[in-house]
Every structure is written in structure tokens, then in C-alpha cells.
Write an enzyme that holds these catalytic residues in place. Structure first.
Site, mmCIF file in Angstrom:
data_model
loop_
_atom_site.group_PDB
_atom_site.id
_atom_site.type_symbol
_atom_site.label_atom_id
_atom_site.label_comp_id
_atom_site.label_asym_id
_atom_site.label_seq_id
_atom_site.Cartn_x
_atom_site.Cartn_y
_atom_site.Cartn_z
ATOM 1 N N GLU A 79 0.813 -1.264 0.064
ATOM 2 C CA GLU A 79 -0.159 -0.187 0.051
ATOM 3 C C GLU A 79 0.773 1.165 -0.076
ATOM 4 O O GLU A 79 0.628 2.170 -0.620
ATOM 5 C CB GLU A 79 -0.761 -0.021 1.250
ATOM 6 C CG GLU A 79 -2.138 -0.985 1.229
ATOM 7 C CD GLU A 79 -3.117 -0.670 0.170
ATOM 8 O OE1 GLU A 79 -3.192 0.566 -0.546
ATOM 9 O OE2 GLU A 79 -4.167 -1.395 0.089
ATOM 10 N N ASN A 87 -7.667 9.309 -5.553
ATOM 11 C CA ASN A 87 -8.187 8.525 -6.371
ATOM 12 C C ASN A 87 -9.031 9.230 -7.333
ATOM 13 O O ASN A 87 -9.504 10.296 -7.324
ATOM 14 C CB ASN A 87 -9.059 7.689 -5.598
ATOM 15 C CG ASN A 87 -8.379 6.822 -4.478
ATOM 16 O OD1 ASN A 87 -7.558 6.052 -4.662
ATOM 17 N ND2 ASN A 87 -8.375 6.843 -3.255
ATOM 18 N N ASP A 89 -12.224 9.021 -7.746
ATOM 19 C CA ASP A 89 -13.476 9.602 -7.502
ATOM 20 C C ASP A 89 -13.114 10.878 -6.540
ATOM 21 O O ASP A 89 -14.355 11.376 -6.030
ATOM 22 C CB ASP A 89 -14.452 8.457 -6.508
ATOM 23 C CG ASP A 89 -13.464 8.129 -5.212
ATOM 24 O OD1 ASP A 89 -12.236 8.648 -5.012
ATOM 25 O OD2 ASP A 89 -13.983 7.417 -4.398
ATOM 26 N N SER A 98 -11.395 11.044 -3.639
ATOM 27 C CA SER A 98 -11.144 10.667 -2.567
ATOM 28 C C SER A 98 -9.547 10.519 -2.532
ATOM 29 O O SER A 98 -8.918 10.481 -3.671
ATOM 30 C CB SER A 98 -11.755 9.608 -2.072
ATOM 31 O OG SER A 98 -11.365 8.308 -2.510
ATOM 32 N N ASP A 138 -6.057 8.388 -0.355
ATOM 33 C CA ASP A 138 -5.784 7.369 0.679
ATOM 34 C C ASP A 138 -4.823 7.805 1.468
ATOM 35 O O ASP A 138 -3.545 8.605 0.676
ATOM 36 C CB ASP A 138 -5.376 6.041 -0.051
ATOM 37 C CG ASP A 138 -6.674 5.651 -0.900
ATOM 38 O OD1 ASP A 138 -7.461 5.709 -0.670
ATOM 39 O OD2 ASP A 138 -6.222 4.626 -1.975
ATOM 40 N N ASN A 142 -8.846 5.303 3.320
ATOM 41 C CA ASN A 142 -9.605 6.233 2.396
ATOM 42 C C ASN A 142 -10.590 7.388 2.782
ATOM 43 O O ASN A 142 -11.187 7.012 4.004
ATOM 44 C CB ASN A 142 -10.300 5.368 1.456
ATOM 45 C CG ASN A 142 -11.206 6.223 0.587
ATOM 46 O OD1 ASN A 142 -12.305 6.526 0.496
ATOM 47 N ND2 ASN A 142 -10.542 6.553 -0.835
#
Length: 129
Positions: free
Chosen positions: A35, A46, A48, A50, A52, A59
Site C-alpha cells: 500500500e 483516487n 473519485d 477521495s 488514501d 480512504n
């Protein structure tokens, strides 16, 4: 902070992640490797809108509030900035909530793609824990 592999394993163990919801410590260390490459300050945007955050790339749409994600739920009740700390307490507490949510560690795409079904024990081999 970029953690050493065994350093992060020890911190995760200290915070009670070893065998939490049945996931051995190696699973968590493997997830963190793929990750964030063990970097507590990792952030990734991301599609969308958002973002992380942190060593486990938690998220902002669901779990934390960064003040810029439309419709954020903030289910861990924390600012996303708390997930970037070298102290992984907030990250671990939130991860425990996520892994208890029904999908287990499948919530982490990197875990699903790179750790699930592999010899995750290798990630803690040689560590004094």
C-alpha cells in the site's frame, strides 16, 4: 516516517494487530508494504476525488475527514492527517474498524492482489517480536 519492516511489525504487534480478526501480523506488514512501502506519509489521490492516507492507505471517502472529499463519512472519526503520523495508533485503530466491517482485509486492494493466499509469514521472518 519510512518504517523498517521489523520496526513496523513490532509497532503493529504492540497495538494489537497480530491475529486481529484472525489476520496474522504478516498480513498487515504485507499490506503496508504494497500500500505505502512502509511510508506513514504516503498519500494517493483516487479517481473519485477521495485520497488514501498513511501506511495502510486509509480512504477519505469512508474512514477519515480531509475536508475536501465530497460526502465523506469519516467512520473512524478522525482527521486524515492523523493517519500520516509516525505514531501508528490512529491508523491501527481505524484499520481495526475497517477489517471488522464485513470484507475483512479484502478492503485493501493491495492485500487482495499481492498478499492474500501467499506466504505472508515471510514478512515477519527474522524479526524479534
Amino acid at each position: 516516517k519510512v518504517f523498517g519492516r521489523c520496526e513496523l511489525a513490532a509497532a503493529m504487534k504492540r497495538h494489537g494487530l497480530d491475529n486481529y480478526r484472525g489476520y496474522s501480523l504478516g498480513n498487515w506488514v504485507c499490506a503496508a508494504k504494497f500500500e505505502s512501502n512502509f511510508n506513514s506519509q504516503a498519500t494517493n489521490r483516487n479517481t473519485d476525488g477521495s485520497t488514501d492516507y498513511g501506511v495502510l492507505q486509509i480512504n477519505s471517502r469512508w474512514w477519515c475527514n480531509d475536508g475536501k472529499t465530497p460526502g465523506s463519512r469519516n467512520l473512524c472519526n478522525i482527521p486524515c492527517s492523523a493517519l500520516l503520523s509516525s505514531d501508528i495508533t490512529a491508523t491501527v485503530n481505524c484499520a481495526k474498524k475497517i477489517v471488522s466491517d464485513g470484507n475483512g482485509m479484502n478492503a485493501w486492494v493491495a492485500w487482495r492482489n499481492r498478499c492474500k493466499g501467499t506466504d505472508v509469514q515471510a514478512w515477519i521472518r527474522g524479526c524479534r517480536l
